[in-house]
Design a protein around this motif. Structure first.
Motif, PDB file in Angstrom:
ATOM      1  N   THR A 216       0.815  -1.340   0.077  1.00 56.30           N
ATOM      2  CA  THR A 216       0.024   0.028  -0.199  1.00 56.30           C
ATOM      3  C   THR A 216       0.838   1.250  -0.038  1.00 56.30           C
ATOM      4  O   THR A 216       2.020   1.328   0.422  1.00 56.30           O
ATOM      5  N   VAL A 217       0.407   2.252  -0.498  1.00 55.59           N
ATOM      6  CA  VAL A 217       1.104   3.555  -0.376  1.00 55.59           C
ATOM      7  C   VAL A 217       1.474   4.053   1.030  1.00 55.59           C
ATOM      8  O   VAL A 217       2.599   4.325   1.142  1.00 55.59           O
ATOM      9  N   GLU A 218       0.623   3.664   2.151  1.00 57.34           N
ATOM     10  CA  GLU A 218       0.981   3.951   3.262  1.00 57.34           C
ATOM     11  C   GLU A 218       2.022   3.248   3.772  1.00 57.34           C
ATOM     12  O   GLU A 218       2.996   3.758   4.311  1.00 57.34           O
ATOM     13  N   GLU A 219       2.396   1.916   3.381  1.00 58.67           N
ATOM     14  CA  GLU A 219       3.318   1.159   3.739  1.00 58.67           C
ATOM     15  C   GLU A 219       4.313   1.687   3.030  1.00 58.67           C
ATOM     16  O   GLU A 219       5.541   1.400   3.691  1.00 58.67           O
ATOM     17  N   VAL A 220       4.405   2.009   1.883  1.00 55.83           N
ATOM     18  CA  VAL A 220       5.533   2.501   1.287  1.00 55.83           C
ATOM     19  C   VAL A 220       6.068   3.822   1.835  1.00 55.83           C
ATOM     20  O   VAL A 220       7.289   3.937   1.889  1.00 55.83           O
ATOM     21  N   LYS A 221       5.335   4.617   2.137  1.00 57.52           N
ATOM     22  CA  LYS A 221       5.609   5.991   2.860  1.00 57.52           C
ATOM     23  C   LYS A 221       6.244   5.442   4.392  1.00 57.52           C
ATOM     24  O   LYS A 221       7.268   6.283   4.646  1.00 57.52           O
ATOM     25  N   GLY A 222       5.635   4.563   4.915  1.00 54.62           N
ATOM     26  CA  GLY A 222       6.297   4.125   6.067  1.00 54.62           C
ATOM     27  C   GLY A 222       7.869   3.575   5.909  1.00 54.62           C
ATOM     28  O   GLY A 222       8.543   4.030   6.852  1.00 54.62           O
ATOM     29  N   MET A 223       8.079   3.021   4.927  1.00 44.74           N
ATOM     30  CA  MET A 223       9.347   2.621   4.620  1.00 44.74           C
ATOM     31  C   MET A 223      10.472   3.699   4.440  1.00 44.74           C
ATOM     32  O   MET A 223      11.327   3.491   4.959  1.00 44.74           O
ATOM     33  N   ILE A 224       9.780   4.648   3.529  1.00 50.58           N
ATOM     34  CA  ILE A 224      10.553   5.884   3.498  1.00 50.58           C
ATOM     35  C   ILE A 224      10.920   6.692   4.723  1.00 50.58           C
ATOM     36  O   ILE A 224      11.995   6.927   4.946  1.00 50.58           O
ATOM     37  N   ASP A 225       9.941   6.785   5.230  1.00 45.07           N
ATOM     38  CA  ASP A 225       9.866   7.649   6.667  1.00 45.07           C
ATOM     39  C   ASP A 225      10.923   6.909   7.702  1.00 45.07           C
ATOM     40  O   ASP A 225      11.657   7.673   8.360  1.00 45.07           O
ATOM     41  N   SER A 226      10.823   5.525   7.708  1.00 42.39           N
ATOM     42  CA  SER A 226      11.698   5.045   8.760  1.00 42.39           C
ATOM     43  C   SER A 226      13.205   4.510   8.315  1.00 42.39           C
ATOM     44  O   SER A 226      13.767   4.224   8.628  1.00 42.39           O
ATOM     45  N   GLY A 227      13.381   5.035   6.881  1.00 37.22           N
ATOM     46  CA  GLY A 227      14.673   5.025   6.373  1.00 37.22           C
ATOM     47  C   GLY A 227      14.991   3.365   5.814  1.00 37.22           C
ATOM     48  O   GLY A 227      16.422   3.089   5.766  1.00 37.22           O
ATOM     49  N   ASN A 228      13.956   2.558   5.937  1.00 38.21           N
ATOM     50  CA  ASN A 228      14.220   1.155   5.314  1.00 38.21           C
ATOM     51  C   ASN A 228      14.522   1.348   3.798  1.00 38.21           C
ATOM     52  O   ASN A 228      14.041   2.022   3.042  1.00 38.21           O
ATOM     53  N   CYS A 276       2.182   2.709 -11.190  1.00 34.37           N
ATOM     54  CA  CYS A 276       2.007   3.566 -12.496  1.00 34.37           C
ATOM     55  C   CYS A 276       1.137   4.538 -12.046  1.00 34.37           C
ATOM     56  O   CYS A 276       1.037   5.087 -11.049  1.00 34.37           O
ATOM     57  N   VAL A 277       0.094   5.111 -13.215  1.00 28.92           N
ATOM     58  CA  VAL A 277      -0.666   6.237 -12.733  1.00 28.92           C
ATOM     59  C   VAL A 277      -1.858   5.836 -11.600  1.00 28.92           C
ATOM     60  O   VAL A 277      -1.985   6.568 -10.573  1.00 28.92           O
ATOM     61  N   TYR A 278      -2.635   4.681 -12.169  1.00 33.85           N
ATOM     62  CA  TYR A 278      -3.457   4.503 -10.948  1.00 33.85           C
ATOM     63  C   TYR A 278      -3.255   2.836 -10.277  1.00 33.85           C
ATOM     64  O   TYR A 278      -4.383   2.569  -9.506  1.00 33.85           O
ATOM     65  N   GLY A 279      -2.241   2.298 -10.683  1.00 28.26           N
ATOM     66  CA  GLY A 279      -2.212   0.800  -9.945  1.00 28.26           C
ATOM     67  C   GLY A 279      -2.585  -0.213 -10.606  1.00 28.26           C
ATOM     68  O   GLY A 279      -2.732  -1.206 -10.206  1.00 28.26           O
ATOM     69  N   PHE A 280      -3.076   0.283 -11.788  1.00 26.67           N
ATOM     70  CA  PHE A 280      -3.559  -1.271 -12.657  1.00 26.67           C
ATOM     71  C   PHE A 280      -2.539  -2.021 -13.421  1.00 26.67           C
ATOM     72  O   PHE A 280      -1.487  -2.371 -12.662  1.00 26.67           O
ATOM     73  N   GLY A 303      -1.250   3.411  -7.109  1.00 29.47           N
ATOM     74  CA  GLY A 303      -0.459   4.096  -8.014  1.00 29.47           C
ATOM     75  C   GLY A 303      -0.123   5.387  -7.561  1.00 29.47           C
ATOM     76  O   GLY A 303      -0.336   5.812  -6.492  1.00 29.47           O
ATOM     77  N   HIS A 304       0.419   6.328  -8.599  1.00 24.95           N
ATOM     78  CA  HIS A 304       0.716   7.688  -8.464  1.00 24.95           C
ATOM     79  C   HIS A 304      -0.494   8.462  -7.690  1.00 24.95           C
ATOM     80  O   HIS A 304      -0.222   9.386  -6.741  1.00 24.95           O
ATOM     81  N   TYR A 305      -1.738   8.311  -8.182  1.00 28.97           N
ATOM     82  CA  TYR A 305      -2.871   9.152  -7.742  1.00 28.97           C
ATOM     83  C   TYR A 305      -3.030   8.453  -6.042  1.00 28.97           C
ATOM     84  O   TYR A 305      -3.462   9.596  -5.279  1.00 28.97           O
ATOM     85  N   ALA A 306      -2.929   7.384  -5.777  1.00 25.94           N
ATOM     86  CA  ALA A 306      -3.090   6.970  -4.351  1.00 25.94           C
ATOM     87  C   ALA A 306      -1.983   7.727  -3.701  1.00 25.94           C
ATOM     88  O   ALA A 306      -2.398   8.151  -2.523  1.00 25.94           O
ATOM     89  N   TRP A 307      -0.853   7.953  -4.195  1.00 23.64           N
ATOM     90  CA  TRP A 307       0.228   8.410  -3.332  1.00 23.64           C
ATOM     91  C   TRP A 307      -0.039  10.034  -3.186  1.00 23.64           C
ATOM     92  O   TRP A 307       0.072  10.534  -2.016  1.00 23.64           O
ATOM     93  N   LYS A 308      -0.597  10.661  -4.267  1.00 24.36           N
ATOM     94  CA  LYS A 308      -0.945  11.937  -4.053  1.00 24.36           C
ATOM     95  C   LYS A 308      -2.148  12.195  -2.856  1.00 24.36           C
ATOM     96  O   LYS A 308      -2.178  13.135  -2.213  1.00 24.36           O
TER      97      LYS A 308
END
Ligand SMILES: [Fe+2]
Length: 344
Positions: A216-228, A276-280, A303-308
């Motif tokens: 999920t985008v939340e998990e990816v953001k968590g990986m970045i934020d925690s420096g993983n 990608c754009v929408y995750g399809f 995808g990109h829009y869920a990140w946004k």
């Protein structure tokens, strides 16, 4: 359609500190009036021709219909919420509340605080099950028409003044305490167990990628934020990236049609996330290609829009040139798309 009156669910003479007189007045005047008004409006709506009636008239009637229908539903739940001793929560009910609120005390404190917040204002305090999230939540309404969409209320406290002024005057706290003393938890548990059988609304399923690991985008953001360590590859189609100037911070753009040219840049020692754009399809297909090559690759759902949408940080697409797009990016940015093929 004619709505029928529901008999009183609780036995007013058994309640502790809430008199039969108060319940009778509430049931007869407020619930009863809501029901008769609802039927009058329903009849009015059935009699009119929506093709020729002014839209403003239909809008007003439908708005009132929704408020009155909710009023009858919530009043029936309110009367059914009373009749117990308030203290004895059946074990499954206590477990569900503890799961979603941390403890029964915390749930109780929050529920009462919400009721105090409505003293002198009017509204409902509701304990509601949300099938989408498979969890319980406390919430209030400022009127009759603000129930949670898709939620199933299992406990209702009426904080309209008509529910308590007759006997408690302005002593809302006394009324709330009396309500809490009379909660019928065994019946609330039945409502909860029925509600919990309702399945969550269907989510997007991409059958062709059902077995492909996602993140999920939340998990990816968590990986970045925690420096993983994580390698995040934006594989939005080339024609799309030529007309956008933003990219998820921490991601590098790579042309999904030229995987062979950049796959050598990736490390098999760190996980890879593609999107990608929408995750399809495209982010998924890239992840499939990378997994076949031995990478620990997952596609990012949405995808990109869920990140946004989660307000994930963005940076200028051009900025990524310093982090490695190299000649692939330069070549692509010189090309203009001749047409707009499908995004994914
Ligand atoms: Fe009421």
């Amino acid at each position: 359609m004619r709505y029928k009156i529901a008999p009183l669910f609780c036995r007013p003479w058994t309640l502790n500190g809430i008199s039969p007189r108060l319940i009778e007045s509430h049931y007869e005047n407020d619930y009863g009036n809501a029901l008769s008004s609802l039927n009058a409006i329903t009849a009015e709506l059935e009699a009119l021709d929506p093709a020729t009636t002014p839209a403003a008239v239909i809008h007003r009637l439908k708005r009132d219909e929704a408020a009155l229908l909710n009023s009858t539903l919530l009043h029936e739940l309110y009367f059914a919420s009373l009749g117990g001793d308030g203290r004895t929560l059946p074990e499954p009910m206590a477990q569900a509340i503890t799961r979603d609120f941390g403890s029964v005390k915390r749930w109780r404190d929050e529920f009462i605080a919400l009721a105090y917040g409505l003293a002198g204002i009017s509204g409902w305090v509701l304990l509601t099950y949300v099938p989408r999230d498979a969890r319980l939540i406390n919430h209030t309404t400022a009127g009759h028409e603000q129930s949670l969409a898709g939620g199933i209320p299992i406990l209702a406290l009426d904080m309209y003044e008509h529910a308590y002024h007759l006997e408690f005057g302005a002593n809302a706290a006394g009324y709330v305490a009396a309500f809490m003393r009379n909660i019928e938890w065994d019946i609330a548990l039945q409502r909860y167990q029925n509600a919990a059988k309702v399945e969550a609304p269907p989510r997007l399923i991409q059958k062709q990628f059902a077995d492909l690991p996602s993140i999920t985008v939340e998990e990816v953001k968590g990986m970045i934020d925690s420096g993983n360590p994580v390698q995040i590859i934006d594989t939005r189609p080339r024609h799309y990236t030529t007309r956008t100037h933003e990219i998820a911070q921490g991601a590098v753009w790579r042309d999904p049609e030229r995987v062979d040219e950049w796959i050598g840049e990736l490390s098999k020692a760190e996980p890879v996330v593609t999107f990608c754009v929408y995750g399809f399809h495209i982010g998924c297909e890239t992840a499939v290609t990378l997994r076949k090559a031995g990478f620990d690759a997952r596609y990012m759902v949405g995808g990109h829009y869920a990140w946004k949408a989660i307000k994930g940080p963005l940076t200028l697409l051009e900025d990524t040139s310093s982090s490695g797009p190299g000649p692939i990016m330069e070549r692509i940015q010189q090309e203009e798309p001749s047409a707009d093929p499908p995004l994914e």
